[in-house]
Design a protein around this motif. Structure first.
Motif, PDB file in Angstrom:
ATOM      1  N   VAL A 106       0.849  -1.192   0.000  1.00  0.00           N
ATOM      2  CA  VAL A 106       0.000   0.000   0.000  1.00  0.00           C
ATOM      3  C   VAL A 106       0.883   1.239   0.000  1.00  0.00           C
ATOM      4  CG1 VAL A 106      -1.837   1.241   1.162  1.00  0.00           C
ATOM      5  CG2 VAL A 106      -1.774  -1.259   1.270  1.00  0.00           C
ATOM      6  N   HIS A 107       0.932   1.899  -1.156  1.00  0.00           N
ATOM      7  CA  HIS A 107       1.823   3.059  -1.323  1.00  0.00           C
ATOM      8  C   HIS A 107       1.080   4.376  -1.137  1.00  0.00           C
ATOM      9  CE1 HIS A 107       3.878   6.151  -3.836  1.00  0.00           C
ATOM     10  NE2 HIS A 107       4.954   5.659  -3.236  1.00  0.00           N
ATOM     11  N   SER A 108      -0.157   4.459  -1.613  1.00  0.00           N
ATOM     12  CA  SER A 108      -0.903   5.710  -1.530  1.00  0.00           C
ATOM     13  C   SER A 108      -2.403   5.421  -1.490  1.00  0.00           C
ATOM     14  CB  SER A 108      -0.582   6.618  -2.726  1.00  0.00           C
ATOM     15  OG  SER A 108      -0.954   5.981  -3.941  1.00  0.00           O
ATOM     16  N   LEU A 109      -3.142   6.425  -0.998  1.00  0.00           N
ATOM     17  CA  LEU A 109      -4.594   6.335  -0.906  1.00  0.00           C
ATOM     18  C   LEU A 109      -5.215   7.545  -1.585  1.00  0.00           C
ATOM     19  CD1 LEU A 109      -4.928   5.414   2.892  1.00  0.00           C
ATOM     20  CD2 LEU A 109      -4.973   3.816   0.956  1.00  0.00           C
ATOM     21  N   VAL A 110      -6.389   7.331  -2.163  1.00  0.00           N
ATOM     22  CA  VAL A 110      -7.177   8.429  -2.728  1.00  0.00           C
ATOM     23  C   VAL A 110      -8.500   8.487  -1.988  1.00  0.00           C
ATOM     24  CG1 VAL A 110      -8.433   9.278  -4.744  1.00  0.00           C
ATOM     25  CG2 VAL A 110      -6.125   8.359  -5.014  1.00  0.00           C
ATOM     26  N   LEU A 111      -8.828   9.670  -1.486  1.00  0.00           N
ATOM     27  CA  LEU A 111     -10.102   9.889  -0.809  1.00  0.00           C
ATOM     28  C   LEU A 111     -10.942  10.824  -1.670  1.00  0.00           C
ATOM     29  CD1 LEU A 111      -9.319  10.419   2.990  1.00  0.00           C
ATOM     30  CD2 LEU A 111     -10.760   8.649   1.989  1.00  0.00           C
ATOM     31  N   ALA A 112     -12.198  10.437  -1.893  1.00  0.00           N
ATOM     32  CA  ALA A 112     -13.088  11.280  -2.689  1.00  0.00           C
ATOM     33  C   ALA A 112     -14.507  11.139  -2.177  1.00  0.00           C
ATOM     34  CB  ALA A 112     -13.020  10.900  -4.169  1.00  0.00           C
ATOM     35  N   THR A 113     -15.272  12.208  -2.343  1.00  0.00           N
ATOM     36  CA  THR A 113     -16.697  12.175  -2.045  1.00  0.00           C
ATOM     37  C   THR A 113     -17.440  12.168  -3.371  1.00  0.00           C
ATOM     38  OG1 THR A 113     -16.402  13.414   0.018  1.00  0.00           O
ATOM     39  CG2 THR A 113     -18.610  13.361  -0.917  1.00  0.00           C
ATOM     40  N   SER A 123     -21.317   9.858  -0.963  1.00  0.00           N
ATOM     41  CA  SER A 123     -20.652   8.747  -0.289  1.00  0.00           C
ATOM     42  C   SER A 123     -19.149   8.938  -0.418  1.00  0.00           C
ATOM     43  CB  SER A 123     -21.062   7.409  -0.915  1.00  0.00           C
ATOM     44  OG  SER A 123     -20.350   6.330  -0.334  1.00  0.00           O
ATOM     45  N   ARG A 124     -18.418   8.695   0.656  1.00  0.00           N
ATOM     46  CA  ARG A 124     -16.966   8.799   0.606  1.00  0.00           C
ATOM     47  C   ARG A 124     -16.383   7.505   0.063  1.00  0.00           C
ATOM     48  NH1 ARG A 124     -14.405  10.292   6.066  1.00  0.00           N
ATOM     49  NH2 ARG A 124     -12.619  10.860   4.776  1.00  0.00           N
ATOM     50  N   GLU A 125     -15.349   7.649  -0.742  1.00  0.00           N
ATOM     51  CA  GLU A 125     -14.685   6.502  -1.356  1.00  0.00           C
ATOM     52  C   GLU A 125     -13.202   6.528  -0.977  1.00  0.00           C
ATOM     53  OE1 GLU A 125     -16.144   4.397  -3.716  1.00  0.00           O
ATOM     54  OE2 GLU A 125     -17.927   5.485  -4.418  1.00  0.00           O
ATOM     55  N   LEU A 126     -12.660   5.370  -0.682  1.00  0.00           N
ATOM     56  CA  LEU A 126     -11.222   5.241  -0.433  1.00  0.00           C
ATOM     57  C   LEU A 126     -10.684   4.177  -1.376  1.00  0.00           C
ATOM     58  CD1 LEU A 126      -9.309   5.009   2.919  1.00  0.00           C
ATOM     59  CD2 LEU A 126      -8.939   3.285   1.159  1.00  0.00           C
ATOM     60  N   VAL A 127      -9.656   4.535  -2.130  1.00  0.00           N
ATOM     61  CA  VAL A 127      -9.027   3.594  -3.050  1.00  0.00           C
ATOM     62  C   VAL A 127      -7.538   3.522  -2.726  1.00  0.00           C
ATOM     63  CG1 VAL A 127      -8.657   2.955  -5.457  1.00  0.00           C
ATOM     64  CG2 VAL A 127     -10.686   4.267  -4.827  1.00  0.00           C
ATOM     65  N   GLU A 163      -9.710  14.441  -2.965  1.00  0.00           N
ATOM     66  CA  GLU A 163     -10.389  15.308  -3.913  1.00  0.00           C
ATOM     67  C   GLU A 163     -10.993  16.486  -3.151  1.00  0.00           C
ATOM     68  OE1 GLU A 163     -10.423  15.110  -7.100  1.00  0.00           O
ATOM     69  OE2 GLU A 163      -9.538  13.116  -7.383  1.00  0.00           O
ATOM     70  N   PRO A 164     -10.784  17.717  -3.621  1.00  0.00           N
ATOM     71  CA  PRO A 164     -11.210  18.899  -2.854  1.00  0.00           C
ATOM     72  C   PRO A 164     -12.718  19.091  -2.771  1.00  0.00           C
ATOM     73  CG  PRO A 164     -10.375  19.555  -5.000  1.00  0.00           C
ATOM     74  CD  PRO A 164     -10.083  18.086  -4.861  1.00  0.00           C
TER      75      PRO A 164
END
Length: 214
Positions: A106-113, A123-127, A163-164
């Motif tokens: 696991v190198h990085s995460l992306v958080l987005a709504t 809904s919040r998403e974590l990838v 994501e802003p």
């Protein structure tokens, strides 16, 4: 999402996790209500329509299939969890395959709504991605809760890109196409659509024959 097969083994393994998350209780309640207000009326309708034609074999097959699907859903809900330990992450989802990911990958995460057609329903998403940008796993707050998402981010302690502002679900899928689950693929929509058309057409045909026969 995980290598566990027996509930007893799951409890033993869970004791070794630093973090364990379960699906939101409201998800279980909404699933029960969905079954009560959709699957049960459908089964009753099939039985009612079959009465003039004595199609008990067909109806019994459909009802049994519905019961099996419901049983699988409840089993997945009861056994779904996310477990994080010093070595890796185990994700056993509700409708996605189980998997075990080495923590070092696991190198990085992306958080987005994200939102669908209704902007107010988000809904919040974590990838999670590896060092080469390969998709590892994806979590949704509508299953694991906002607090659960935050706890996973805190526990992993890797680079996070957020994501802003909220984005449409389609835009999210376009930016991160490898994060799509099997039920979000176009082929799945086609299969479900065809099955729905066949079921509705069959019921309409039976009703038509019943009316003209009377």
């Amino acid at each position: 999402m995980g290598d566990l097969t027996a509930p007893a083994a799951a409890h033993v393994r869970a004791a070794a996790y630093d973090l364990v998350l379960r699906p939101r209780r409201s998800l279980v309640r909404s699933t029960i209500l969905s079954v009560v207000f959709s699957a049960v009326p459908l089964a009753v309708a099939l039985v009612w329509v079959s009465l003039p034609f004595r199609l008990w074999t067909f109806v019994a097959t459909v009802v049994i299939a519905l019961a099996v699907v419901v049983g699988i859903v409840f089993t997945r809900l009861a056994t779904a969890f996310i477990g994080i330990d010093p070595v890796g992450i185990t994700v056993r989802g509700v409708v996605t395959s189980s998997r075990r990911v080495a923590r070092e990958r696991v190198h990085s995460l992306v958080l987005a709504t994200t939102h669908g057609s209704a902007v107010e329903r988000t809904s919040r998403e974590l990838v999670a991605f590896d060092a080469d940008g390969g998709h590892l796993f994806r979590l949704r707050s509508d299953v694991w809760g906002d607090g659960g998402i935050d706890r996973v981010v805190e526990s992993l302690g890797v680079q996070v890109t957020e994501e802003p502002r909220p984005i449409p679900a389609r835009e999210f899928a376009r930016r991160y196409p490898t994060s799509r689950s099997w039920y979000e693929q176009r082929g799945t929509y086609v299969v479900v659509g065809v099955l729905a058309v066949l079921v509705v057409s069959g019921l309409l045909a039976i009703e038509t024959v019943t009316l003209f026969g009377a």
